[in-house]
Design a protein around this motif. Structure first.
Motif, PDB file in Angstrom:
ATOM      1  N   LEU A  45      83.950 112.575  57.999  1.00 35.81           N
ATOM      2  CA  LEU A  45      84.656 113.538  58.836  1.00 35.81           C
ATOM      3  C   LEU A  45      85.303 114.627  57.989  1.00 35.81           C
ATOM      4  CD1 LEU A  45      85.784 114.210  61.753  1.00 35.81           C
ATOM      5  CD2 LEU A  45      87.807 112.881  61.071  1.00 35.81           C
TER       6      LEU A  45
ATOM      7  N   PHE B 188      84.690 120.131  61.648  1.00 34.76           N
ATOM      8  CA  PHE B 188      86.037 119.565  61.536  1.00 34.76           C
ATOM      9  C   PHE B 188      86.901 120.448  60.635  1.00 34.76           C
ATOM     10  CE2 PHE B 188      89.033 116.585  59.388  1.00 34.76           C
ATOM     11  CZ  PHE B 188      89.772 116.217  60.502  1.00 34.76           C
TER      12      PHE B 188
ATOM     13  N   ILE C 139      84.564 112.741  65.180  1.00 39.00           N
ATOM     14  CA  ILE C 139      84.245 111.470  64.523  1.00 39.00           C
ATOM     15  C   ILE C 139      83.230 110.602  65.267  1.00 39.00           C
ATOM     16  CG2 ILE C 139      86.069 109.953  65.467  1.00 39.00           C
ATOM     17  CD1 ILE C 139      86.523 109.107  62.461  1.00 39.00           C
TER      18      ILE C 139
END
Length: 323
Positions: A277, A283, A59
């Protein structure tokens, strides 16, 4: 005379200019200007800790500042939660919690904070189904074995959990009531310590989520006996529904909250970062390795869900504590 007057005028202008600049600087500053702390009100090694490490590694790309994890376990999650409730509402101290700490505990005891009034949602990151876990060499080969042994020896089986009225305690209590059995529920400061109790042989059974259990399943040290929900996660492992436990039991929502008076523009910046994100390929890949899903819900939408959870948990606590 002119020289003296000019010097005084320049001095006044300098002081005035400094005052104007100082008064303007907060307005010109863009959030975030410094690292953000994300408080986890649980112990190390649990699913929240593992999920947070992935979140905070990615992030910063979208916030242009670091996000630092701080573990603050204690009092079933209340210690860390109160820390964030008392923090400045400036977006630099956030809470990474779950639905049981957030919306259930208020129906069990008087809290030093009001979860509905003192917090606002930044984002719900995902939700996870819980699983019943034993050691691979446990005498309980199936969930039916565990149920039968539990009924034959009420209280004789040690179940490690993450704290009273927490994410492992509640589904265990629901399961015991639904199936008419009794475990000896032993509290630890988070899912990580509870899992360690199982691994060390101090407990016969525990519950956990994919991120904390997957590596132990792969290593062959832990065996899953049943998973939450009506649909199977593993082809050869029954669901709670299949073993006779009905209802919406064993789902944990991982949610990031901020102090309630956090400015709207700060909340918007944070929420936008979490939405980005959720679409980040790195991710997504890392969460997949943990066995976790991604389902970002932001702001008012999850706040509405929090209100619904509160009503449901009030009824749940009344049911579980009734004689």
């Amino acid at each position: 005379m002119f020289t003296t007057f000019a010097k005084k005028s320049l001095a006044v202008l300098a002081v005035t200019g400094t005052a104007i600049a100082a008064s303007m600087s907060p307005a010109l500053a863009e959030y975030p200007e410094k690292p953000i702390t994300m408080v986890i009100p649980l112990g190390a090694g649990g699913s929240h800790d593992l999920n947070a490490r992935v979140i905070t590694s990615i992030i910063p790309t979208y916030l242009e500042q670091a996000m630092i994890v701080r573990l603050t376990p204690g009092a079933g999650g209340q210690k860390g939660t109160q820390e964030v409730a008392n923090a400045p509402a400036d977006g630099y101290t956030l809470l990474f919690t779950h639905n049981y700490i957030d919306m259930l505990q208020q129906h069990v005891e008087t809290l030093p904070y009001d979860p509905a009034e003192d917090f606002v949602t930044v984002a719900r990151v995902n939700f996870a189904p819980i699983a019943v876990a034993v050691l691979a060499d446990s005498p309980y080969q199936t969930m039916d074995d565990l149920i039968e042994a539990s009924k034959a020896d009420p209280g004789g089986i040690q179940m490690a959990h993450s704290g009273n009225w927490g994410a492992l305690f509640v589904p265990a209590a629901q399961m015991m009531k639904s199936l008419g059995m009794e475990w000896n529920l032993v509290p630890y400061q988070g899912g990580g310590p509870a899992l360690q109790a199982l691994l060390s042989g101090d407990a016969d059974v525990t519950m956990g989520f994919p991120s904390s259990l997957s590596s132990h399943i792969d290593a062959g040290t832990v065996r899953i006996l049943a998973t939450a929900g009506p649909e199977r996660i593993y082809d050869d492992i029954p669901t709670f529904t299949e073993v006779g436990v009905e209802g919406d039991i064993g789902f944990m929502h991982r949610v990031v909250l901020a102090p309630a008076d956090t400015p709207e523009d700060v909340l918007a910046t944070l929420s936008e970062a979490f939405v980005a994100l959720g679409e980040d390929r790195t991710f997504t890949r890392m969460m997949g390795r943990l066995g976790e899903n991604i389902e970002i819900i932001t702001g008012a939408e999850y706040d509405a869900m929090r209100a619904e959870q509160s009503v449901a948990y009030e009824a749940l606590v009344a049911d579980l504590t009734s004689q």
